[in-house]
Write an enzyme that holds these catalytic residues in place. Structure first.
Site, PDB file in Angstrom:
ATOM      1  CG  LEU A  44      -1.990  -1.091   1.356  1.00  0.00           C
ATOM      2  CD1 LEU A  44      -2.567  -1.214   2.647  1.00  0.00           C
ATOM      3  CD2 LEU A  44      -2.918  -1.103   0.383  1.00  0.00           C
ATOM      4  CB  SER A  45       0.428   4.800  -0.659  1.00  0.00           C
ATOM      5  OG  SER A  45      -0.536   5.040   0.287  1.00  0.00           O
ATOM      6  CD  GLU A  46       3.243   6.499   3.176  1.00  0.00           C
ATOM      7  OE1 GLU A  46       4.157   7.059   2.938  1.00  0.00           O
ATOM      8  OE2 GLU A  46       2.221   6.897   2.246  1.00  0.00           O
ATOM      9  CB  THR A  47       3.093  -0.340   6.192  1.00  0.00           C
ATOM     10  OG1 THR A  47       2.355  -1.006   4.883  1.00  0.00           O
ATOM     11  CG2 THR A  47       3.039  -1.153   7.283  1.00  0.00           C
ATOM     12  CB  VAL A  76       8.042   8.933   3.985  1.00  0.00           C
ATOM     13  CG1 VAL A  76       8.236   8.310   2.482  1.00  0.00           C
ATOM     14  CG2 VAL A  76       6.686   8.076   4.621  1.00  0.00           C
TER      15      VAL A  76
END
Length: 288
Positions: A44-47, A76
């Site tokens: 996913l775009s972020e975990t 990030v």
């Protein structure tokens, strides 16, 4: 080893819209390399990884936690939607009893609180400065072709380029724009852009009344071609549109295919409250 994991759609109250993030609850320390492996696996775009800061901490009773965010490619420094998702897991799944949660992150302390069915994030507000077109002309052309650009700004703190399209365009133009974000990588020659925001002033009449501004966000430099709904981009958009519209309270809509809505309130302490709803769509355990 088992780690509780959740998928949360952020900035929406409908499953399968908004921006999905995975959230892991770490009872114990996790090997450094496993953070990235899990994020790559989730794809996913972020975990987000929530960790306890002290041995006696408890996900239900404690109010302060460590928080890190990983894309499938790298860690990030700031992620709004995954912070919203992390707070949602603590408030709604763990039934955390605190009115405010504090997360220790690479962007300093971030606070989240519940207000009337929304979770409110207290984020840094990032200012933008005029950007000379010539320097990024090729990138702009790759993004919007021959469309009329009304304003161009750069946020040095976040390395985001803000491209405001002409007020003459309707929301549908922004929504239907075919963007090949992969081409940004070779078109961006300065090395200073890591995210590109397209934005458009809201329309006070017509069927989409009520939104002050619209946006889309692209970050192929971080392996995210288009992000569905982006809290960190709105930490930049908020300062820009507040100045342009003379407003401190705004309602924004990010026009990705999944779409999402953000309630914005500029604070007196130079930060910004960004509020959104959530939908928890998956609960399980990572096993390895």
């Amino acid at each position: 080893m088992q780690i509780p994991i959740f998928t949360v759609d952020a900035f929406t109250n409908r499953p399968f819209s908004g921006n999905p993030a995975a959230v892991c609850l770490l009872e114990n320390d996790l090997d450094e390399d496993l953070h990235q492996k899990i994020a790559t696996e989730m794809n996913l775009s972020e975990t987000a990884f929530i960790r306890k800061l002290h041995p006696g901490d408890d996900f239900t009773k404690s109010s302060c936690f460590g928080l890190r965010w990983f894309t499938p490619a790298n860690e990030v420094p700031l992620c709004g939607h995954a912070t919203l998702a992390a707070a949602a897991v603590l408030f709604h799944v763990q039934k955390n009893t605190n009115s405010v949660l504090t997360f220790m992150t690479l962007s300093g302390e971030l606070k989240a609180r519940q207000v009337e069915g929304h979770i409110v994030l207290d984020l840094p507000l990032y200012f933008t400065y005029p950007q000379v077109l010539q320097e990024v002309e090729e990138l702009i052309k790759a993004a919007v072709g021959d469309m009329v650009v009304q304003d161009l700004r750069y946020s040095p703190d976040t390395k985001k380029l803000l491209v405001r399209l002409s007020d003459a365009y309707e929301r549908s133009v922004l929504e239907e724009l075919q963007v090949s974000a992969q081409s940004f990588l070779s078109a961006e020659k300065t090395g200073k852009v890591k995210g590109l925001i397209l934005t458009l002033k809201g329309n006070s009449s017509g069927k989409h009344k009520g939104h002050d501004f619209y946006s889309r966000y692209f970050s192929p430099w971080y392996g995210v071609l288009e992000d569905p709904v982006t809290g960190s981009a709105h930490a930049v958009l908020s300062s820009y549109w507040s100045e342009q519209l003379g407003k401190k309270e705004m309602l924004a809509f990010q026009c990705s295919r999944r779409g999402g809505e953000l309630k914005i309130s500029l604070r007196n302490d130079g930060r910004v409250d960004i509020a959104g709803q959530i939908a928890i769509v998956l609960k399980g355990n990572l096993t390895f």
